[in-house]
Scaffold this active site. Structure first.
Site, PDB file in Angstrom:
ATOM      1  N   LYS A 265     -11.586   0.723   9.610  1.00 39.71           N
ATOM      2  CA  LYS A 265     -12.079   1.260  10.890  1.00 39.71           C
ATOM      3  C   LYS A 265     -10.984   1.159  11.945  1.00 39.71           C
ATOM      4  CE  LYS A 265     -15.321   0.073  14.694  1.00 39.71           C
ATOM      5  NZ  LYS A 265     -16.450  -0.791  15.126  1.00 39.71           N
ATOM      6  N   ASP A 270     -13.475   1.044  21.994  1.00 39.13           N
ATOM      7  CA  ASP A 270     -14.924   1.209  21.834  1.00 39.13           C
ATOM      8  C   ASP A 270     -15.630   0.861  23.134  1.00 39.13           C
ATOM      9  OD1 ASP A 270     -17.511   1.424  20.982  1.00 39.13           O
ATOM     10  OD2 ASP A 270     -17.469  -0.323  19.639  1.00 39.13           O
ATOM     11  N   LYS A 277     -21.277  -0.232  26.632  1.00 40.44           N
ATOM     12  CA  LYS A 277     -21.212  -1.693  26.591  1.00 40.44           C
ATOM     13  C   LYS A 277     -21.127  -2.253  28.009  1.00 40.44           C
ATOM     14  CE  LYS A 277     -18.656  -2.192  22.205  1.00 40.44           C
ATOM     15  NZ  LYS A 277     -19.667  -2.946  21.453  1.00 40.44           N
ATOM     16  N   ASP A 288     -10.719  -2.883  18.280  1.00 40.31           N
ATOM     17  CA  ASP A 288     -11.697  -2.295  17.366  1.00 40.31           C
ATOM     18  C   ASP A 288     -11.042  -1.410  16.292  1.00 40.31           C
ATOM     19  OD1 ASP A 288     -14.381  -2.426  16.708  1.00 40.31           O
ATOM     20  OD2 ASP A 288     -14.915  -0.622  17.841  1.00 40.31           O
ATOM     21  N   ASP A 347     -23.163   3.132  20.042  1.00 40.32           N
ATOM     22  CA  ASP A 347     -22.240   1.996  19.912  1.00 40.32           C
ATOM     23  C   ASP A 347     -22.117   1.529  18.455  1.00 40.32           C
ATOM     24  OD1 ASP A 347     -20.476   0.064  20.719  1.00 40.32           O
ATOM     25  OD2 ASP A 347     -21.996  -1.277  21.590  1.00 40.32           O
ATOM     26  N   GLU A 349     -20.794   2.942  16.050  1.00 41.50           N
ATOM     27  CA  GLU A 349     -19.930   4.072  15.685  1.00 41.50           C
ATOM     28  C   GLU A 349     -19.039   3.772  14.492  1.00 41.50           C
ATOM     29  OE1 GLU A 349     -19.065   1.786  17.713  1.00 41.50           O
ATOM     30  OE2 GLU A 349     -16.965   1.449  17.210  1.00 41.50           O
ATOM     31  N   ARG A 351     -19.642   2.378  11.622  1.00 42.88           N
ATOM     32  CA  ARG A 351     -20.258   2.766  10.341  1.00 42.88           C
ATOM     33  C   ARG A 351     -20.232   4.283  10.162  1.00 42.88           C
ATOM     34  NH1 ARG A 351     -25.560  -0.405  12.126  1.00 42.88           N
ATOM     35  NH2 ARG A 351     -23.885  -1.627  13.032  1.00 42.88           N
TER      36      ARG A 351
HETATM   37  N1  BES Z   1     -16.996  -2.780  17.708  1.00 41.51           N
HETATM   38  C1  BES Z   1     -18.327  -3.234  17.767  1.00 41.51           C
HETATM   39  C2  BES Z   1     -18.532  -4.560  17.058  1.00 41.51           C
HETATM   40  C3  BES Z   1     -18.238  -5.781  17.867  1.00 41.51           C
HETATM   41  C4  BES Z   1     -19.145  -6.219  18.808  1.00 41.51           C
HETATM   42  C5  BES Z   1     -17.122  -6.505  17.624  1.00 41.51           C
HETATM   43  C6  BES Z   1     -18.891  -7.364  19.516  1.00 41.51           C
HETATM   44  C7  BES Z   1     -16.863  -7.653  18.328  1.00 41.51           C
HETATM   45  C8  BES Z   1     -17.749  -8.084  19.265  1.00 41.51           C
HETATM   46  C9  BES Z   1     -19.264  -2.227  17.119  1.00 41.51           C
HETATM   47  O1  BES Z   1     -18.875  -0.914  17.176  1.00 41.51           O
HETATM   48  C10 BES Z   1     -20.573  -2.339  17.831  1.00 41.51           C
HETATM   49  O2  BES Z   1     -20.596  -2.103  18.996  1.00 41.51           O
HETATM   50  N2  BES Z   1     -21.602  -2.733  17.102  1.00 41.51           N
HETATM   51  C11 BES Z   1     -22.878  -2.929  17.681  1.00 41.51           C
HETATM   52  C12 BES Z   1     -23.905  -2.418  16.704  1.00 41.51           C
HETATM   53  C13 BES Z   1     -25.305  -2.364  17.264  1.00 41.51           C
HETATM   54  C14 BES Z   1     -25.407  -1.277  18.322  1.00 41.51           C
HETATM   55  C15 BES Z   1     -26.263  -2.096  16.151  1.00 41.51           C
HETATM   56  C16 BES Z   1     -23.078  -4.423  17.922  1.00 41.51           C
HETATM   57  O3  BES Z   1     -22.714  -5.221  17.084  1.00 41.51           O
HETATM   58  O4  BES Z   1     -23.576  -4.761  18.983  1.00 41.51           O
HETATM   59 ZN    ZN Z   2     -16.800  -0.579  17.342  1.00 45.51          ZN
HETATM   60 ZN    ZN Z   3     -19.507   0.043  18.983  1.00 41.78          ZN
END
Ligand code: BES
Ligand code: ZN
Ligand code: ZN
Length: 496
Positions: A265, A270, A277, A288, A347, A349, A351
């Site tokens: 990825k 992000d 966020k 990210d 968010d 994204e 996956r």
């Molecule tokens: N890049 C983030 C994952 C992340 C979150 C990494 C916090 C480090 C710290 C990912 O794209 C994301 O935002 N995931 C969301 C998924 C949710 C919306 C189901 C998350 O983990 O909050």
């Molecule tokens: Zn992300």
């Molecule tokens: Zn995200």
């Protein structure tokens, strides 16, 4: 920083510091340390008796102008209990010694391995530990006048007959550590200095100079190939996406042998998109793209180490922005595989872009898939910054991978992905949805989503959201990007 192997006796070495390590036992002054102690007139035993030298893990004992030695300093690093000592501890000892001495403006040192420790593996892990510890995130500091720098490290305690093999391992360690630092450099870049196009350029330049083949798919090619999941994330940004494909194809690869697909990825920033966020801490989301940077770094190492298997690296790269064209919660997208996805949260994204990434890697011929991604905050809740979350669809393949993690000292922990979790992403209006309708198990939901696109191909997913960035400096590692999983992946590919 130069690292060499030195077979001269330790007492005659003219160095800023002679470094060795001690074990926590009734008498820590044994073997080679007893020899050092004899040269130094019994000072070490005195320190041990007084309780100043306990040999607890990463305890430092620094002696200036030790008598009987040509070295200006003697540094002993605690290595904990002898029974628990392994190459992972030695790597940390080497790294911690480097950072300790560097912070004291020392310019060079000699690391003496303990009795029985002059192995090929030791030479490799000392090189890795020192080079990884030497990395600093200071590229954009303009005032480097007072910068401290270690110029030279020698590894001591090897005989002339052990030399050639140890030197070979040392250069292997150098290749791996420099590739890990290459990854860390990419991860450190802020999003204005590393857009998907710039990442593709950097990956292309690395691949060309390493002799790997590379193909960069631009937004038109991505559209032609109907990579709808990647495009759906990219459409909110003015920066176009890229799909980076790097291939290592050795003549020694046997027909019918496995072809490893490494998918990473690479969201260069992000924001969360329309499901935006919070501002607090958002700056960290420049990392990210760590999964993609890890896979690119692995390819850099493989080009030099030359394993006998074909490896295809696929890195989907995009920004996730809330622009006027951005996708919105509820939008339905069609992935390259033809599956339809209801995007309930923009968010989630990572996956989405990995869905097209793993599908494309399979189409290019991968028989085994591994993806790495800063995928979920939930993995940070589950495993903190200590373990990488490992998900696997094929237990023998996952076991092989976990054995490589153990061998390279990277902490990883397997998480479940049984079919019961499939419920979480079952679609109501499309085939699947990109977040769970229920509560809990967020890291597993993310993994289950990617799994939908891997079919019957053995697949491993690494959630490195908690481990790709080191929030507080450690004695052996600077604050910032870690390059985690690179060593394990290189070890795994080399084991075929
Ligand atoms: N890049 C983030 C994952 C992340 C979150 C990494 C916090 C480090 C710290 C990912 O794209 C994301 O935002 N995931 C969301 C998924 C949710 C919306 C189901 C998350 O983990 O909050
Ligand atoms: Zn992300
Ligand atoms: Zn995200």
């Amino acid at each position: 920083m130069q690292i060499t192997l030195e077979t001269k006796p330790f007492a005659s070495l003219e160095t800023d510091a002679l470094v060795s390590y001690v074990f926590e036992e009734t008498d820590p002054i044994q073997g080679r340390i007893a020899e050092v102690d004899r040269s130094a007139g019994g000072l070490l035993r005195k320190l041990a008796k007084s309780g100043e030298l306990t040999a607890k893990t990463l305890e430092f004992t620094l002696v200036h102008s030790p008598s009987g030695l040509q070295a200006a300093r003697l540094l002993l690093v605690g290595a904990g209990k002898r029974e628990q000592f392994n190459s992972a501890t030695l790597r940390k000892v080497a790294g911690a010694a480097l950072r300790y001495l560097k912070s004291r403006s020392v310019k060079n040192f000699a690391l003496l391995v303990r009795e029985g420790g002059a192995t090929e593996e030791s030479a490799q892990v000392i090189a890795e530990g020192a080079l990884v510890a030497d990395f600093e995130s200071d590229k954009y500091k303009t005032d480097k006048k007072n910068d401290k720098k270690i110029d030279f490290v020698s590894i001591v305690g090897y005989s002339d007959t052990e030399r050639a093999a140890a030197e070979k391992s040392l250069s292997k360690g150098r290749i791996i550590a420099e590739s890990q630092n290459f990854t860390r450099d990419l991860v450190n870049e802020p999003s204005n200095k590393l857009t998907p196009r710039i990442l593709a350029e950097k990956a292309g330049a690395m691949a060309k100079s390493a002799g790997l083949s590379v193909e960069i798919l631009d937004e038109r090619k991505i559209a032609d190939l109907k990579m709808g999941a990647l495009l759906s994330v990219a459409q909110g940004s003015i920066e176009p996406p890229r799909m980076i494909v790097i291939t290592y194809n050795p003549p020694s690869a046997k027909p019918g042998a496995p072809v490893i697909g490494l998918v990473g990825k690479a969201v260069t920033f992000d924001t969360g998109g329309i499901s935006i966020k919070p501002a607090d801490g958002m700056e960290k989301m420049k990392y990210d793209m760590a999964g993609g940077a890890t896979m690119i770094g692995v390819m850099r190492a493989l080009a030099a180490l030359k394993p006998n298997v074909k490896v295809i690296c696929v890195v989907p790269s995009t920004e996730n922005m809330p622009g006027g064209h951005a996708q919105k919660p509820g939008d339905i997208q069609t992935a390259m595989s033809g599956k339809t996805i209801e995007v309930l949260n923009t968010d989630a994204e990572g996956r989405l872009i990995l869905a097209d990434g793993v599908h494309y890697a399979k189409q290019l011929g991968a028989t085994h898939l591994i993806d790495a991604a800063t995928l979920t905050g939930a993995i940070v809740v589950a495993l903190a910054g200590i373990n990488v979350g490992v998900f696997g669809s094929d237990q023998p393949f996952t076991d092989k991978f976990l054995a490589s993690a153990k061998a390279t000292g990277e902490k990883m922990w397997q998480m479940p992905i049984d079919e019961d979790y499939r419920e979480f992403i079952k679609g109501t209006v499309a085939d699947i949805q990109n977040i769970s309708s229920g509560k809990g198990g967020g890291a597993i939901t993310g993994a289950m989503f990617i799994k939908e696109f891997t079919g019957d191909t053995p697949w491993i997913h690494l959630d490195i959201a908690g481990t790709a960035w080191n929030d507080d400096a450690k004695p052996w590692l600077a604050k910032g990007p870690t390059g985690v999983a690179l060593r394990t992946l290189v070890n795994l590919v080399m084991s075929y």
